[in-house]
Structure formats: structure tokens, C-alpha cells
Design an enzyme around this catalytic site. Structure first.
Site, PDB file in Angstrom:
ATOM      1  N   GLU A 186     -57.712  -2.521   2.055  1.00  0.00           N
ATOM      2  CA  GLU A 186     -57.609  -0.838   1.751  1.00  0.00           C
ATOM      3  C   GLU A 186     -56.249  -0.452   1.164  1.00  0.00           C
ATOM      4  O   GLU A 186     -55.460   0.553   0.976  1.00  0.00           O
ATOM      5  CB  GLU A 186     -58.520   0.130   1.575  1.00  0.00           C
ATOM      6  CG  GLU A 186     -59.060   0.759   2.456  1.00  0.00           C
ATOM      7  CD  GLU A 186     -59.511  -0.050   3.528  1.00  0.00           C
ATOM      8  OE1 GLU A 186     -60.261   0.373   4.189  1.00  0.00           O
ATOM      9  OE2 GLU A 186     -60.168  -1.420   3.147  1.00  0.00           O
TER      10      GLU A 186
ATOM     11  N   ASP B  87     -19.886 -15.988  -8.995  1.00  0.00           N
ATOM     12  CA  ASP B  87     -18.421 -16.576  -9.670  1.00  0.00           C
ATOM     13  C   ASP B  87     -17.678 -16.472  -8.231  1.00  0.00           C
ATOM     14  O   ASP B  87     -17.863 -16.102  -6.904  1.00  0.00           O
ATOM     15  CB  ASP B  87     -18.492 -15.502  -9.839  1.00  0.00           C
ATOM     16  CG  ASP B  87     -16.645 -16.209 -11.445  1.00  0.00           C
ATOM     17  OD1 ASP B  87     -15.747 -17.695 -10.396  1.00  0.00           O
ATOM     18  OD2 ASP B  87     -16.787 -15.694 -12.175  1.00  0.00           O
TER      19      ASP B  87
ATOM     20  N   ASP C 285     -20.446  -9.301 -11.905  1.00  0.00           N
ATOM     21  CA  ASP C 285     -19.482  -7.738 -11.705  1.00  0.00           C
ATOM     22  C   ASP C 285     -18.968  -7.804 -13.471  1.00  0.00           C
ATOM     23  O   ASP C 285     -18.495  -6.336 -13.255  1.00  0.00           O
ATOM     24  CB  ASP C 285     -18.910  -7.686 -10.689  1.00  0.00           C
ATOM     25  CG  ASP C 285     -17.315  -8.764 -10.667  1.00  0.00           C
ATOM     26  OD1 ASP C 285     -17.618  -9.482 -12.151  1.00  0.00           O
ATOM     27  OD2 ASP C 285     -16.366  -8.300  -9.970  1.00  0.00           O
TER      28      ASP C 285
ATOM     29  N   ASN D  63     -64.995  -9.948  10.648  1.00  0.00           N
ATOM     30  CA  ASN D  63     -66.649  -9.065  10.731  1.00  0.00           C
ATOM     31  C   ASN D  63     -67.915  -8.870   9.223  1.00  0.00           C
ATOM     32  O   ASN D  63     -68.720  -8.935  10.010  1.00  0.00           O
ATOM     33  CB  ASN D  63     -65.464  -7.724  10.707  1.00  0.00           C
ATOM     34  CG  ASN D  63     -64.567  -7.653  11.419  1.00  0.00           C
ATOM     35  OD1 ASN D  63     -65.148  -8.342  12.860  1.00  0.00           O
ATOM     36  ND2 ASN D  63     -63.780  -6.311  11.933  1.00  0.00           N
TER      37      ASN D  63
ATOM     38  N   ASN E  65     -63.657   0.596   9.061  1.00  0.00           N
ATOM     39  CA  ASN E  65     -62.347   0.959   8.873  1.00  0.00           C
ATOM     40  C   ASN E  65     -61.131   1.483   8.762  1.00  0.00           C
ATOM     41  O   ASN E  65     -60.112   1.102   8.364  1.00  0.00           O
ATOM     42  CB  ASN E  65     -62.939   0.062   7.084  1.00  0.00           C
ATOM     43  CG  ASN E  65     -63.725  -0.732   7.472  1.00  0.00           C
ATOM     44  OD1 ASN E  65     -64.426  -1.665   7.857  1.00  0.00           O
ATOM     45  ND2 ASN E  65     -64.820  -1.050   6.786  1.00  0.00           N
TER      46      ASN E  65
END
Length: 945
Positions: free
Chosen positions: A314, A357, A654, A722, A747
Site C-alpha cells: 500500500e 544531433d 533544441d 506472510n 502492516n
């Protein structure tokens, strides 16, 4: 109001502000009518009047750019898939009256949304502050008082108001909806509004054409609209609409500029939805299993919901937002690099191909004269002198804002030769300069172009591809000399040459251009002096003088920066409009050759690109290093092909011509001095056009991505272990292995510790190669290490059974306490042992994670012993448990370390990529001598003078 008018009616707006334009039946308003309706004039607004109007109309900002209110930002956080699932699970818990579980889940949702909203707010503030550093400005004409002369000055686009008179120049974004007052060869791109890819000619009209009344506003040449960009020419215009009143705002409805999901978003969402499917299956499976084996009913629903929550990372939205925001802020603070779109920072870390370039990046934006030769390819200083005369008087008489780089190089070389500079003799050829003019005079003595008097100029035109200066020569009364300089083929077409001689000169130019030189042809002709204006028709019957050859100077840091990028796994592709030989020469000088190759696949011209299908281009783009003679469309097509081939692509540009490629790339990059429209389209803005800055940005992206990847690996493997252990224990025990409140508190503790991932420094091994989040690799990792974690949890059953066998008191509460402690301790071990890093020194470097893991372990041991323990249904444990648990944890650490080492052997870390620059240095001299071996034929130099 007729459709042709893009602005409001004649009535005044609120607070007395003049309406933009008064409509006129059957036709659009003239410029004079527009100025009157806006209570303005060609001399611009008074400063005080502009301030009053700004207060009434508001800033010239699109609605999408306005600050997002906190409530809306908070609700928008609920769109995250994990947050939405948590909210649904909390509501389900409330429906079955599991108020404790519902409160904890909803608290998790609230905390996650608050943290994410706060980080987004802080990131928006940082982005807004950084945006000021590259704020788009407009040139506006205003007066301090009625008697003061109008003055041009730069103001932020947000400060423009209806009635302002502005100047438009090449590369500018059109900052608002405007009506043109004066123009000079103005063309604009308005594809953002109409989808047209070609520039559109715009011009001021004294009387609008009635025939265009029904064609719509975009077809009328006297109007330009916000969202357009100037491609050529210049103009003066009056602002008629700003902010939300513009056509751009109405057409795009705040959605302009939004991008699709980035590579990072797609990767995270792929992992997220896989886990969400598993989460949604968990509660019904738990309910059905407990009902079938234990006869339990809906009373196990809170536990089932808590188990599903336990699988949820979460904190993922918070970790991602915090990590990227911190990385972007640090990059701006230390390197002056501005990340305008936070996910672009991750994409920077994943970039494995960088397109650019060569001018200003691989080379200095400063060519130098390499030689000046006559038609027989002999050194001739007279050719350089006449080229300098053309350059000087073209610049002065055409009133150009700045000299072209090629003209500056010619003038510098002529000045150096006039001073007798030693280095210039070599520049004009190995034999030294021929200092005798074709008239028999001393060339060195007349090297100063100022001794000539300029008469007229025909500036460079992209269609003519030449520039012509008309001058008076000293002692030549009644004679004007036309000096023409430009692209070789265009100049030869204007010379009095037979076909054989023209073909010979073209072949000579081809050989020079093939060796990597950039060429300018020079010609002249004498004409009888006249007062009548000169036109392109006078550029005929010229006498060919010779060629000025120029070469690009490699940037001092380019070779080293290319080597660093190569070792980081980033290959460089050069996309240029130059001659293929020129680009190949620069790359050869820098050693930029993929794995040392020099084959024909290294250089691809636009002519070849046009013959390839999109599928064929994917393979060619992957192999080639240089793409020459590229148009903007070619650049975008190459970038798209690289992405289709599985590469994460960055593009550095650019100019206006780089816009399509900037949009096509995963990450658009531009320097701070780029044109406005490119700067606005880019995701990342550099302090300067430098590959070293890009390397720093790539490193920052990999640091952020490495932290996010480490968080996902560690959290998901621990959570999965878990959940597997709890589901198994729930079926084996006569009571729930953990109460829902205990699961959720666990948690919360783990979530708090996980915030340390946002502040960690990933190991060096995570920075060597592009960071890519692959869902399949993640699922394999978390499955393997999750099963190992579940084995450690289940081993705790035996420890608890042995430790509690003869213990008195509440065995269920002691079991809950024991497993709670073991879960937090194993999660702390996972954070330390699975942190990204392949050496002991790298793993010891994780300061924030080590501190967070120590805190998590302390909470796991101490919480059951505090007064809060009994409130959560836990009781104190006998000392024997801690002794046995230490043994289990020791074995788990050994097993985890062994499994990690086995994983590293099967997935070896990235090796340093071959350094093409270092590889190419050995034969750089040979490559420079053999530049003609590229066998690039049929191309002509068409760079403007």
C-alpha cells in the site's frame, strides 16, 4: 458572430475591460478595427494599463496549469489501483461490523492518500519554481507613459493581456491568440490545433479576404493561435485572447500535452494488477477453506480481509512519488537539470538509446575553416577573402540578429590571415596560402572586408540556398561587385560554366564532402553600378572562385562523456541534417563506432530511409550509428522505430525541427537555451547542451528506479511469504493464527519502515545498466523468496509449540505474540539481506534501511511486552522462545543469503559495456585519413552560409 472570427463580440467584458474584437457582418475585423476594439495601438499598452488588465483578465495560463485544489488532489489519489482495493476491503469490513479492521484499513487509505497528495503538492511546487528558471517569455511592446517611446522587453507569457503588441521570431511559441499587424515571411506550425504537419503561411492583411469568411479561423492568414510555433520569418501582432479564452484552451479542454502511460507506469501497473487479482481471490478462498475444514462462517471474514491487505504494497504510491520527487529536486539543485514530468525521471534511468544531433553536443557550435581552394583544388586566400566580404555585408545589411556560425568561422579565419596568424596557413591547405589576388593585388593586404563598401544584399533563402552581397571595391568607380556564397550546387548553377567543368567541380566537392568537410562555394561578378534594386535574377553569369571547406570542432568533453555513457549501457545515435561524410568524420574523430565496426550499416542517409518500411527500419535503426540528411519527420520515424524494437529512447534536441522527435521519444530532452516550443515539449531541461549533464540525469533516474525496484522486491516477497504462512496456519490451527487487528498493526509497522526506501542510496551495481521493471522477473523473484519466508514462518510453529508446551496462561495470546514478533524480525532481515547490492560493502552502505530495519525489529520484540500488547490480544512470552527464535532466524538468514547468492549466480550483474570511444581511439588517425572510404556518393552540401 461569423465562424471566421475567433474572438468575442463587441460588448465590453466585466469591470470595463475591452472585449477582444468587435465582429463585422460577413468579414473578419481589420487590424485597425481590432486595435480600436481593444483600446490599443501599434505602440502598445501603457505599463499601468497592462497591470490593470492583468488583474481583471487573470494570468495567461491554460486551465490545465492552474493549481489543483487539495480535496480534488486527495480524491485523485484514490485512483491508484492498490488504494482503491484497500478502500473496497475497508468498506466490506464495515458492512460486516468488523469496525476495528475497517478503521485500520481506512486509516491506511487516508494516510496513503495524504502522503501522496502532500508529495504531489510539493512536487508541483518544485516544478512550478523550476519552471520559472525556463519560463517561456514573449517580446512585448509597451510604454511607461503616454509621452514615452515604445520599448521592447521580455515578459513572462503569463503576464500578457488582450491589447498587448508582441513580436514573433523563429522558434517562438505563439503565446496567445493574436491578429497580425506586420509580417516578413512568417510561417507557423499549427498542428496542435489542426493536425497539419506542414507550416502555414501567415501575413497581415489590411482588408481580410471575404472569400475566406466561411473557411474557418485557422485558414485565415491574419490570425495566429496559441499552441502554434513560428518556423520562419517574423511578425508583429496584437493579443486578442489569453488563458482559457484561447482557441487552444477550447479545443483541447485542458488535455493538451498529456502523454500516454510511460514505460514505468506500464511496468508498475502490470505488477499491480497481477497482485490485485490474487488479492481479490484471497478472501473467498479463506472463507471457503475455513468453512469446509473448520466449520467457520462469516466470523473469519475480517481475518480474510486482513490477509488480503497484508499482500498489498500500500505504500507503493507514496514511495514512488517521494523517490521521484526527491530525485528531481536533487538533480535540479546539484546539476541545474529540471525534470518537468516526474515519471520521466524513471524513464531516464531506463534509457538505453540516446538520439541527438552532433552540433553543439558532439561538436562545439563553432566550425572552423579547414581550407580555401580554387577550382583546381589549390590553396587560394582570395577565395577566403571574398567569402568574408559576403559574410560581413550580408550580416550588416540584412540586419540579422546574429551571425551564422559558418559566417563567423569565415570572418575569424579571414581576420587571422590578415594578421598573419601562423595557424591559418595550415587551414588554407598544406601548401600554405596563395597571397596573390586574381587582380594581381596582395590578398593579405586586403584581407579586411571593411575596405569594401556594402551596397545591397540578397540574404540567404532556403530555396535559393545562397546569399549575395553587392559591394563597391576600392578604386573601381562605376562598378558593383556581386559576391555569392552558398551551397555548392546552387552556386555552380549560377556560374558561367560548361557542363564538363560543372561536373568536374561537383565531383571535387563530393570528394571533399565525403571526407567529412562542410563546403561553401564562392563566386563573383562585376556589374555596372545602378540605383535599381538587385533581385535573384541578377545572380547569373558568375565567375566561380573556389571552395571554402570547414570542419566541426569536437566538444572537449564529448569523447569522455560518450565513453561513460557506453559503459553505462547507453548507445548513442546521431540524427543530423548534415552531409553523411561530415557526420561520419566527427564520429570517427570521437571514436563513436558500435563495437569498433566501420561497416556500411553505420551510416544511413535519408534517401535510404525513404525506401524502408517501418518493419525494416526497426532493424536498421538498431544497427546504424549515424543517420544523415534527416528531416524532422525522419528523426521522429527513427525514434519510433527504436521504441518499436524494445529500446527506451531519449532524444536531445533544441530546435523547432526537433519537435516531432521530442514527442516521439520516451524522454524528450532539451537545453535551457532551446527555442520556446522545444523547451515546452521536453520532459527534461538541461542547464546546457552537454552530454555530461545527461549522464548525471541518467544516474539520478537509475538511483530512483533502483530504490523503487528494491522496495518492490523486498516488500512483495515478504508480504507473499506472510500471506502463504497465514493461510496455511489458519487451516492447521483451531484458532486464527493472528487477529485481524494484529495483522493490520504489523502492516502499519512494516509500512512505516518501508519509507526508508525513498531515502536509500542504491548500490553501484544498480547504476551500471538501464533500470527496467519486468513483471515476469519480479514475479519469479517474489515467488522464490516468498516461499522461503513462508518456510521460516511455519518453522516458528515448532518453536512456539516447544516453548509454550509447559507454559501456563493464555496459549492463544502467546502464540499471537510469538508470531507477531517473528514476522517483524523476518521482515527486518529481508530488508537488510535483500537490499540491492552484490558485495558486503554495498550492502553495509544502506544507512536508512539499516536504521529502519533496526527500529522495526525493536518494535517487534517490545510491543507484546508493553501495555498495548494485551489490548491487541498478545501476552508476554517465556525466555526460551526468544532463544529458540534466535536459532530459527539464524538459519533463515543463512538460507536467505544462500538463496540470494544462487540467484545472483543465475542472474549475474551487468558487466561494463564495451567502450566504443576507447576502442576507436587506436585508429582515429587512420579513420580521419580514410574518411573517403565511407563511399557516400551523390550528396551535396546544403547548409546555409
Amino acid at each position: 458572430m461569423p465562424e471566421s472570427s475567433p474572438v468575442a463580440g463587441p460588448e465590453h467584458t466585466t469591470a470595463g475591460t475591452p472585449a477582444p474584437v468587435a465582429p463585422f457582418p460577413g468579414a473578419a475585423p481589420t487590424a485597425l478595427q481590432t486595435l480600436r476594439a481593444l483600446d490599443s495601438g501599434p505602440r502598445g499598452l501603457l505599463e499601468t494599463e497592462a497591470e490593470i488588465r492583468l488583474g481583471r483578465t487573470g494570468e495567461n495560463v491554460l486551465p490545465a496549469r492552474r493549481p489543483v485544489p487539495w480535496p480534488r488532489r486527495f480524491l485523485r489519489s484514490l485512483r491508484d489501483p492498490f488504494t482503491s482495493v484497500l478502500l473496497c476491503l475497508g468498506l466490506v469490513s464495515a458492512l460486516v461490523s468488523a469496525w476495528g479492521t475497517a478503521c485500520v484499513i481506512l486509516a491506511l487509505v487516508a494516510v496513503s492518500c495524504l502522503l501522496r497528495s502532500a508529495e504531489e503538492h510539493r512536487a508541483d511546487r518544485s516544478t512550478a519554481a523550476l519552471r520559472e528558471l525556463v519560463a517561456t517569455t514573449a517580446t512585448v511592446v509597451r510604454r511607461a507613459s503616454d509621452d514615452s517611446p515604445p520599448r521592447e522587453r521580455e515578459v513572462p507569457v503569463a503576464d500578457l493581456v488582450p491589447g498587448d503588441v508582441i513580436r514573433l521570431r523563429p522558434g517562438d511559441l505563439v503565446p496567445a491568440d493574436v491578429q497580425l499587424l506586420r509580417t516578413d515571411g512568417l510561417t507557423v506550425h499549427q498542428s496542435a490545433l489542426t493536425g497539419e504537419s506542414a507550416p502555414v503561411v501567415k501575413q497581415a492583411l489590411d482588408i481580410p479576404d471575404p472569400a475566406l469568411s466561411d473557411a474557418g479561423p485557422f485558414a485565415q492568414p491574419q490570425w495566429c493561435f496559441q499552441g502554434s510555433s513560428v518556423t520562419s520569418g517574423s511578425g508583429t501582432a496584437v493579443v486578442v485572447a489569453t488563458g482559457g479564452e484561447t482557441r487552444f484552451a477550447a479545443t483541447h479542454d485542458g488535455r493538451a500535452g498529456q502523454r500516454g502511460a510511460s514505460a514505468f507506469d506500464r511496468s508498475v501497473q502490470g505488477i499491480s494488477w497481477t497482485l490485485i487479482r490474487f488479492m481479490l481471490l484471497t478472501p473467498p478462498l479463506v472463507l471457503m477453506a475455513n468453512a469446509a475444514l473448520r466449520g467457520r462462517g462469516l466470523e473469519t471474514l475480517p481475518f480474510a480481509v486482513a490477509v488480503a491487505v497484508g499482500l498489498t504494497p500500500e505504500m507503493l504510491p507514496v514511495i514512488v512519488t517521494t523517490t521521484l520527487a526527491r530525485g528531481a529536486a536533487r538533480l535540479a539543485r546539484t546539476s541545474g537539470v529540471i525534470v518537468k514530468r516526474l515519471p520521466a525521471l524513471h524513464d531516464l534511468g531506463a534509457v538505453d538509446v540516446l538520439c541527438l544531433d552532433k552540433t553543439g553536443t558532439l561538436t562545439e557550435d563553432r566550425p572552423v575553416v579547414a581550407a580555401a581552394t580554387d577550382g583546381a583544388d589549390r590553396p587560394d586566400a582570395d577565395v577566403l577573402r571574398w567569402a568574408a566580404v559576403n559574410a560581413l555585408w550580408t550580416l550588416q545589411l540584412a540586419e540579422l540578429p546574429a551571425a551564422d556560425a559558418l559566417d563567423e568561422a569565415v570572418l575569424d579565419a579571414a581576420e587571422a590571415l590578415g594578421r598573419g596568424g601562423l595557424g591559418t596557413a595550415d587551414a588554407l591547405g598544406e601548401g600554405g596560402p596563395d597571397t596573390t589576388d586574381t587582380d594581381g593585388s596582395s590578398a593579405v593586404g586586403e584581407m579586411d572586408p571593411d575596405v569594401y563598401e556594402g551596397v545591397a544584399v540578397l540574404p540567404f533563402d532556403p530555396v535559393r540556398r545562397v546569399a549575395t552581397a553587392v559591394v563597391r571595391r576600392p578604386g573601381r568607380l562605376g562598378v558593383h561587385t556581386l559576391v555569392t556564397k552558398g551551397a555548392v550546387e546552387a552556386v555552380l548553377d549560377r556560374c558561367a560554366l560548361d557542363r564538363d567543368e560543372r561536373d568536374r567541380l561537383l565531383a571535387l566537392a563530393d570528394r571533399k564532402a565525403g571526407s567529412g568537410l562542410r563546403l561553401l562555394a564562392v563566386a563573383r561578378a562585376d556589374r555596372a553600378a545602378r540605383a535599381r534594386a538587385y533581385t535573384p535574377a541578377d545572380e547569373r553569369g558568375l565567375t566561380f572562385l573556389g571552395l571554402v571547406a570547414l570542419r566541426d570542432v569536437p566538444a572537449p568533453s564529448a569523447a569522455d562523456a560518450l565513453g561513460v555513457l557506453a559503459r553505462r549501457g547507453v548507445s548513442v545515435k546521431v540524427l543530423t541534417g548534415d552531409h553523411p561524410g561530415t557526420a561520419a568524420r566527427v564520429c570517427a574523430d570521437l571514436g563513436l563506432r558500435p563495437e569498433g565496426r566501420t561497416g556500411p550499416d553505420d551510416v544511413v542517409t535519408a534517401e535510404v530511409l525513404d525506401t524502408l518500411s517501418d518493419a525494416e527500419l526497426v532493424g536498421v535503426a538498431d544497427r546504424a550509428t549515424v543517420f544523415a540528411r534527416c528531416t524532422p519527420e525522419h528523426k521522429a520515424r527513427i525514434v519510433t522505430a527504436l521504441r518499436a524494437g524494445g529500446h527506451t529512447t531519449g532524444f536531445l534536441g533544441d530546435g523547432v525541427n526537433d519537435l516531432p522527435a521530442l514527442h516521439a521519444a520516451d524522454v524528450g530532452i532539451c537545453p535551457r537555451n532551446a527555442v520556446d516550443v522545444a523547451r515546452e515539449a521536453a520532459d527534461v531541461v538541461l542547464a546546457e547542451k552537454d552530454l555530461t549533464a545527461i549522464d548525471r540525469a541518467v544516474l539520478a533516474g537509475r538511483r530512483s528506479s533502483g530504490n523503487i525496484a528494491a522496495y518492490l522486491r523486498i516488500t512483495l516477497s515478504s508480504n507473499l511469504g506472510n500471506v502463504i504462512a497465514m493461510l496455511t496456519a489458519g487451516l492447521m490451527l483451531p484458532f486464527l493464527p493472528m487477529l485481524p487487528a494484529q495483522v493490520l498493526v504489523q502492516n502499519l509497522c512494516f509500512d512505516a519502515a518501508q519509507l526508508a526506501f525513498a531515502f536509500d542510496r542504491p548500490a553501484a551495481s544498480a547504476l551500471r545498466r538501464p533500470t527496467v521493471l519486468r513483471p515476469r522477473d519480479f514475479l519469479r523473484f517474489i515467488t522464490g523468496f516468498g516461499l522461503l519466508n513462508a518456510a521460516a514462518d511455519l518453522a516458528t510453529f515448532g518453536v512456539l509449540a516447544l516453548a509454550l508446551h509447559n507454559a501456563s496462561g493464555d496459549g492463544e495470546a502467546a502464540f499471537h505474540a510469538g508470531w507477531f514478533t517473528e514476522n517483524l524480525l523476518t521482515q527486518a532481515l529481508v530488508m537488510i539481506l535483500l537490499r540491492t547490492g552484490r558485495s558486503a560493502a554495498e550492502r553495509r552502505a544502506g544507512g536508512p534501511l539499516r536504521g529502519a530495519a533496526a527500529g522495526l525489529a525493536a518494535v517487534g520484540v517490545a510491543l507484546p511486552l508493553t501495555p498495548l500488547g494485551p489490548l491487541l490480544g498478545m501476552s508476554a512470552l517465556p525466555p526460551l522462545y526468544y532463544l529458540l527464535l534466535g536459532s530459527v532466524l539464524g538459519l533463515y538468514a543463512v538460507g536467505l543469503t544462500a538463496a540470494r547468492r544462487r540467484y545472483e549466480r543465475r542472474h549475474p550483474g551487468p558487466k561494463p559495456a564495451p567502450d566504443p570511444v576507447r576502442h576507436g581511439r587506436r585508429d582515429r588517425t587512420r579513420g580521419a585519413r580514410e574518411g573517403h572510404a565511407w563511399e557516400l556518393r551523390g550528396a551535396r552540401s546544403d547548409r546555409r552560409p
